[in-house]
Write a protein that holds these residues in place. Structure first.
Motif, short mmCIF file in Angstrom:
data_model
loop_
_atom_site.label_atom_id
_atom_site.label_comp_id
_atom_site.label_asym_id
_atom_site.label_seq_id
_atom_site.Cartn_x
_atom_site.Cartn_y
_atom_site.Cartn_z
N VAL A 1 -0.93 -3.58 9.19
CA VAL A 1 -0.37 -3.75 7.85
C VAL A 1 -0.10 -5.23 7.64
O VAL A 1 0.65 -5.85 8.41
CB VAL A 1 0.93 -2.94 7.66
CG1 VAL A 1 1.49 -3.17 6.26
CG2 VAL A 1 0.68 -1.45 7.89
N THR A 2 -0.73 -5.82 6.62
CA THR A 2 -0.55 -7.22 6.31
C THR A 2 0.51 -7.38 5.22
O THR A 2 1.19 -6.41 4.85
CB THR A 2 -1.89 -7.86 5.87
OG1 THR A 2 -1.71 -9.27 5.74
CG2 THR A 2 -2.39 -7.27 4.56
N ASP A 3 0.67 -8.57 4.71
CA ASP A 3 1.64 -8.83 3.65
C ASP A 3 1.13 -8.24 2.33
O ASP A 3 0.00 -7.73 2.26
CB ASP A 3 1.87 -10.33 3.52
CG ASP A 3 3.29 -10.68 3.08
OD1 ASP A 3 3.92 -9.85 2.39
OD2 ASP A 3 3.78 -11.77 3.44
N SER A 4 1.91 -8.34 1.30
CA SER A 4 1.56 -7.74 0.01
C SER A 4 0.52 -8.57 -0.74
O SER A 4 0.22 -9.72 -0.38
CB SER A 4 2.80 -7.59 -0.86
OG SER A 4 3.21 -8.86 -1.35
N ALA B 1 0.83 -1.21 0.00
CA ALA B 1 0.00 0.00 0.00
C ALA B 1 0.86 1.26 0.00
O ALA B 1 2.03 1.24 0.41
CB ALA B 1 -0.91 -0.01 1.22
N CYS B 2 0.25 2.36 -0.42
CA CYS B 2 0.93 3.65 -0.36
C CYS B 2 1.10 4.07 1.10
O CYS B 2 0.39 3.59 1.99
CB CYS B 2 0.18 4.70 -1.16
SG CYS B 2 -1.46 5.10 -0.53
N ASP B 3 2.03 4.96 1.34
CA ASP B 3 2.35 5.37 2.71
C ASP B 3 1.15 5.97 3.44
O ASP B 3 0.97 5.75 4.64
CB ASP B 3 3.51 6.37 2.70
CG ASP B 3 4.83 5.73 2.30
OD1 ASP B 3 4.94 4.49 2.41
OD2 ASP B 3 5.74 6.47 1.89
N GLU B 4 0.32 6.73 2.71
CA GLU B 4 -0.83 7.37 3.35
C GLU B 4 -1.81 6.35 3.90
O GLU B 4 -2.41 6.56 4.97
CB GLU B 4 -1.55 8.29 2.35
CG GLU B 4 -0.75 9.50 1.92
CD GLU B 4 0.12 9.25 0.70
OE1 GLU B 4 0.53 10.23 0.06
OE2 GLU B 4 0.39 8.07 0.38
N ILE B 5 -1.98 5.23 3.20
CA ILE B 5 -2.88 4.18 3.67
C ILE B 5 -2.26 3.46 4.87
O ILE B 5 -2.95 3.18 5.87
CB ILE B 5 -3.20 3.18 2.54
CG1 ILE B 5 -3.98 3.88 1.43
CG2 ILE B 5 -3.97 1.98 3.08
CD1 ILE B 5 -5.33 4.41 1.84
#
Length: 269
Positions: free
Chosen positions: A249-252, A238-242
């Protein structure tokens, strides 16, 4: 206990090759066995989600989908509308003229006519191909100013679009909800419409509290639903803002991030 999971598609549920991993499918299946609603929340129209809904067995009288970034919330099988928040042909006329001034291409989704554009281009065709719909090239010189328009998109090569964005008037932020959903897509929709509002309206319809909702996303058009939910989850990509507003924060998306989050917060509770 969480009762609803809302999932963004591109960059979240879908891998880079635009497919859903077996681990993600299995996690969704197991969550549904526990009575949890799983809802796809995408900028795509419902026709562009149909294959995925079928793949996940999310087409029944008790399944729902948020399309067009929450502008339209409906049942996935009957397509009965739960909520609809649109703009008008007058908005398309205004943004079309602006697009010509700043030098970018444009297309729009009309409720009655589908995907319309004054000139087909690379990214309009990409949008059509991704969503299994056809492009209708129509003149924008004599638009019906009262026509119901679901959303409007300025689309072009990333550098051209970014340069055009710099030239857009600030007043647009007061008139519309605006989301850059991809490097080549800038979306405009009703000021009141976004994934967060669509999710809120669906939750009220189902009698579910926001504390009972999980959302997952990666881009700025996911911001409203990530911030709305009791548990907002950002993808590893995700982008930094999200990531900054997310509770977790989960995996990609290429490493089963959706499945890992569902396993952690729903299946292992």
């Amino acid at each position: 206990m969480y009762k609803l999971i809302a999932l963004d598609m591109d960059g979240t549920l879908l891998n880079s090759d635009k497919t859903i991993s077996e681990r993600n499918k299995n996690a969704i299946k197991e969550a549904r066995k526990k009575g949890v609603y799983v809802v796809l929340a995408s900028g795509r129209p419902i026709d562009g989600l149909l294959n995925f809904l079928e793949d996940l067995d999310l087409i029944s009288d008790d399944d729902y989908v948020l399309s067009y970034n929450g502008c339209l919330v409906q049942k996935s099988k009957s397509r009965d509308v739960i909520s609809s928040v649109s703009i008008k042909g007058s908005d398309l006329d205004y943004l079309y003229k602006l697009s010509k001034e700043v030098g970018v291409n444009i297309h729009a989704f009309s409720k009655d006519r589908g995907l319309i554009t004054p000139k087909n281009s690379k990214y309009t065709q990409y949008e059509a191909d991704q969503n299994f719909i056809t492009v209708k090239e129509v003149s924008h010189d004599n638009l019906d100013l009262n026509e119901e328009i679901i959303k409007i998109m300025m689309i072009d090569e990333p550098d051209i679009l970014d340069n055009g964005i710099k030239k857009l008037p600030k007043e647009l932020e007061e008139k519309y909800s605006i989301a850059k959903s991809a490097p080549f897509f800038l979306e405009f929709f009703n000021k009141e419409a976004n994934k967060g509002l669509g999710l809120e309206l669906l939750a009220k319809h189902l009698g579910i509290r926001k504390e009972e909702i999980i959302t997952m996303g990666d881009a700025m058009n996911d911001y409203p639903m990530i911030s709305y939910a009791g548990l907002g989850i950002a993808m590893g990509n995700a982008c930094d803002e999200i990531k900054e507003i997310a509770n977790y924060v989960t995996d990609s998306n290429d490493n089963d991030g959706v499945a890992k989050a569902i396993e952690k917060f729903v299946l292992n509770d």
